[in-house]
Scaffold this active site. Sequence first.
Site, PDB file in Angstrom:
ATOM      1  N   LYS A 273      -0.285   7.849  -8.227  1.00  0.00           N
ATOM      2  CA  LYS A 273       0.085   7.666  -9.623  1.00  0.00           C
ATOM      3  C   LYS A 273       0.987   8.797 -10.100  1.00  0.00           C
ATOM      4  O   LYS A 273       0.822   9.944  -9.694  1.00  0.00           O
ATOM      5  CB  LYS A 273      -1.182   7.613 -10.488  1.00  0.00           C
ATOM      6  CG  LYS A 273      -2.032   6.368 -10.261  1.00  0.00           C
ATOM      7  CD  LYS A 273      -3.223   6.344 -11.200  1.00  0.00           C
ATOM      8  CE  LYS A 273      -4.033   5.068 -11.035  1.00  0.00           C
ATOM      9  NZ  LYS A 273      -5.199   5.030 -11.953  1.00  0.00           N
TER      10      LYS A 273
ATOM     11  N   HIS B 206     -10.380  -1.912  -4.799  1.00  0.00           N
ATOM     12  CA  HIS B 206     -10.602  -0.528  -4.399  1.00  0.00           C
ATOM     13  C   HIS B 206     -11.955  -0.319  -3.726  1.00  0.00           C
ATOM     14  O   HIS B 206     -12.452   0.799  -3.639  1.00  0.00           O
ATOM     15  CB  HIS B 206     -10.503   0.397  -5.619  1.00  0.00           C
ATOM     16  CG  HIS B 206      -9.101   0.554  -6.129  1.00  0.00           C
ATOM     17  ND1 HIS B 206      -7.995   0.445  -5.317  1.00  0.00           N
ATOM     18  CD2 HIS B 206      -8.620   0.807  -7.380  1.00  0.00           C
ATOM     19  CE1 HIS B 206      -6.899   0.622  -6.045  1.00  0.00           C
ATOM     20  NE2 HIS B 206      -7.251   0.844  -7.291  1.00  0.00           N
TER      21      HIS B 206
ATOM     22  N   TYR C 146     -18.792   9.491  -8.464  1.00  0.00           N
ATOM     23  CA  TYR C 146     -19.322   9.124  -7.155  1.00  0.00           C
ATOM     24  C   TYR C 146     -20.622   9.865  -6.846  1.00  0.00           C
ATOM     25  O   TYR C 146     -21.437   9.386  -6.066  1.00  0.00           O
ATOM     26  CB  TYR C 146     -18.281   9.403  -6.062  1.00  0.00           C
ATOM     27  CG  TYR C 146     -17.081   8.496  -6.170  1.00  0.00           C
ATOM     28  CD1 TYR C 146     -17.153   7.170  -5.761  1.00  0.00           C
ATOM     29  CD2 TYR C 146     -15.886   8.951  -6.705  1.00  0.00           C
ATOM     30  CE1 TYR C 146     -16.059   6.327  -5.875  1.00  0.00           C
ATOM     31  CE2 TYR C 146     -14.786   8.108  -6.823  1.00  0.00           C
ATOM     32  CZ  TYR C 146     -14.880   6.802  -6.407  1.00  0.00           C
ATOM     33  OH  TYR C 146     -13.809   5.962  -6.525  1.00  0.00           O
TER      34      TYR C 146
END
Length: 331
Positions: A202, A275, A310
């Site tokens: 990005k 993803h 995560y």
Amino acid sequence: MADGAARPPSHGNKPVSGPTAGRLGNWLEDYLDHLGVERGLSPNTVAAYRRDLTRYLRHLSSRGIDDPSRITTADVTSFEEELSRGDASHKALAPSSVGRAVVAVRMFHGFAAREGLVDHNVAAALHPPRAGKRLPKALGVDEVARLIDSIERQTPIGLRDAALFEVLYGTGARISEALSLDVDDLTRVLADPDGPLRVVGKGNKERVVPLGSYARSAVQAWLVRGRPALAERAREFTPALFLNTRGARLSRQSAWEALRTRARQAGITADIGPHSLRHSFATHLLDGGADIRVVQELLGHASVSTTQIYTEVTAQQLREVYSSSFPRAHD
């Protein structure tokens, strides 16, 4: 450019037409050019802004507004309400999608104020709805192995899918990052047993990620035994690493569909997203003891706070194992 004048397409998309053409449409095209050229946002991101803001301009048109200076805070607020409840042509959006559109509208009006199209940003006080925290959906280690190992490797498509999935899982790359790779990017890496792979993420930011032996072997097999057969079908030469059945660069939608199809064939019932392998990569690294800062760098996150979600996945998994395995976890 004069109001109402014809404008060329921006970033591969057609300009706004119909009820949002004219001054509001020109304003939108100027803003999208700003996002793509000056801010360097990816075509996918610009396309997402286009979808949200085109719907916003149609909402304004339905209220008889065709001039940026006539828009009020009430007009902006009514758009947010419309997104949340839905209407005759659109179903109600999830809070996360409403929030994305609200942010797009607020930035859109900020741009208009900076450019002198309006006196002030009427959307400045608008805030997106608070959405519940969504944890990334990761596959288990055994599910990833079953997904990739179940792919037949006697066909060009099988070799391609195996190589693509190995790259996605082995590097944590976004699908768009993997699909933007060219053959030369991998040829240089394969020539060096320890050579890292460079991906562009990005904001056109480049990062370096390791390429493991499984991914190297799968890519090598694809380049030697799979890609040439598909490249022969191309109307014109393409340097793309991953090709579709017509020999052109594989699209994000086709890659996602290939992932979902292969998952079904492997008997994986988990909800698969574009993803999923990236999320699995991050979760399995942390489960294996990797430092969160290292995972942040590998994923290309600007802030470690993004990566920390995560750790919540891992903690949740620990609670589930404890709850199902420990004899005194429950009455």
